[in-house]
Scaffold this active site. Sequence first.
Site, PDB file in Angstrom:
ATOM      1  N   VAL A 119      10.312  36.661  64.379  1.00 51.72           N
ATOM      2  CA  VAL A 119      10.118  35.374  65.058  1.00 51.72           C
ATOM      3  C   VAL A 119       8.696  34.852  64.895  1.00 51.72           C
ATOM      4  O   VAL A 119       8.132  34.264  65.803  1.00 51.72           O
ATOM      5  CB  VAL A 119      10.471  35.484  66.554  1.00 51.72           C
ATOM      6  CG1 VAL A 119      11.961  35.645  66.738  1.00 51.72           C
ATOM      7  CG2 VAL A 119       9.718  36.648  67.210  1.00 51.72           C
ATOM      8  N   HIS A 169      17.260  22.782  26.757  1.00 51.72           N
ATOM      9  CA  HIS A 169      18.682  23.046  27.001  1.00 51.72           C
ATOM     10  C   HIS A 169      19.076  24.365  26.346  1.00 51.72           C
ATOM     11  O   HIS A 169      18.685  24.646  25.214  1.00 51.72           O
ATOM     12  CB  HIS A 169      19.526  21.911  26.417  1.00 51.72           C
ATOM     13  CG  HIS A 169      20.998  22.155  26.538  1.00 51.72           C
ATOM     14  ND1 HIS A 169      21.686  21.937  27.715  1.00 51.72           N
ATOM     15  CD2 HIS A 169      21.909  22.613  25.637  1.00 51.72           C
ATOM     16  CE1 HIS A 169      22.961  22.252  27.525  1.00 51.72           C
ATOM     17  NE2 HIS A 169      23.121  22.660  26.268  1.00 51.72           N
TER      18      HIS A 169
END
Length: 469
Positions: free
Chosen positions: A276, A450
Amino acid sequence: MQQSESSSAQFDVAVIGSGPGGYEAALHAARHGMKVCLVEKASLGGVCVNWGCIPTKALLRSAEVYDLAKNPSEFGVNVSELSFDLAQAVKRSRKVSLKSSKGVEFMLKKAKVEVWRGEAVLTGSKGVKVTAEDGSERSLEAANIIVATGAQPRVIPGLEPDGKKIITSREALILKDVPESMIVVGGGAIGVEMAWFYAKAGAKVTIVELMPRLLPAEEAEVSEALKRSFEKVDITVQCGAKLGNVAISEFGVNADLLAEGKEPQKIEASCMLVAVGVTGVIDGLGLDAAGIETERGFIRTDELCRTSASGIYAIGDVRGGMLLAHKASAEAAIAVEAIAGKLPEPLSEPLIPRCVYAQPSVASVGLTEEAAIAAGYKVLVGRSQFAASGKANAYGQLEGFVKLVFNAETGKMLGGHLIGHDAVELIGELGLACRYGVTAEGLVGTVHAHPTLSETVREAAFAALQSKG
């Protein structure tokens, strides 16, 4: 034996702490020709290298490999008798950390940074007393001091860690066995990463987050996508909830789950991980003696990391703000440049990338759509799914998307948000685009190789242009 004040060693810069901020500050100062001393009481590299970023990523990689191996036949690979060996994963993780720590040691030695081992206490605006593990003491004086002591897990009353049933992220890195079940308190980066790791390792995991969604500082669409992904792999996500009474027994932990508008619910697990947030490591540092002001558990500084004491700087987690290793490294450069008499550019927090390394991973930089609108911008938004990527299809990792936020009036990019397999590796391009105000046209006009996942960034920018009509 206590040294006399006159026998104090003299340095241009003394750095307290050797995490990413500390060792980068020491190296940067050495490059400026300064005589530097770095003081560290534990392993070089700080929490990041030894008990945070690096060992966590090593464990996550083990879980990722195991997860991939569970479904190999689609790729033409046959595997039998598959199991997850936590002890071996932890062993590898510690080995990776040690190697990284040794790397820090090598860099400091090469740069001729003097390393003192021990606990540092400020004795004034120029002095530091260092107590070694054997109790011996020595002192130094430095024209400038940089405090980079980092942070430690925040402790919640009633959820004090015992290292067994209630643990912090540190214990979670070296558990001997995979628990049958685990409650993770906190849905921030640490909670999410540890929840994913232990779920993949075989534990039944429940995340309890007080805010309405996981990763509450991130883009809402990303948070929701992460929640859906976690629920698909049987991680229970309880947002907008907190724990009531918590009881520990020899069998584990049980607690009352309290959510607004719902009846209290009993949950139990073998152990509970409390994640936390953190607070700065400032106790016993001698801040009062040096005249250094603090605020909510952190050292107060200005935009150049200068504290309220002349000649003393604070960087990294101990300074507060975004608690990220790369922010600490950037602040190290700012502090040293200020010491050198330069005029460094202050750090813009929105331009600091944020990454979460579960799978799918999450990365973001700049403003969310909601924050941009709240700041008064008219926005243009573009999205593209990784499912449309040839590379993602080839790898069988179709989950997630890229979301880009642009200023509709100037066309410049305000923020980039990603969720997907290894999406964190794409955040560099988006950080550059935000910093220099690259437009959607600029991203579309840039040739992306690509097949790569980076093409999805270009497609998201193209989608933003199309939405203009």
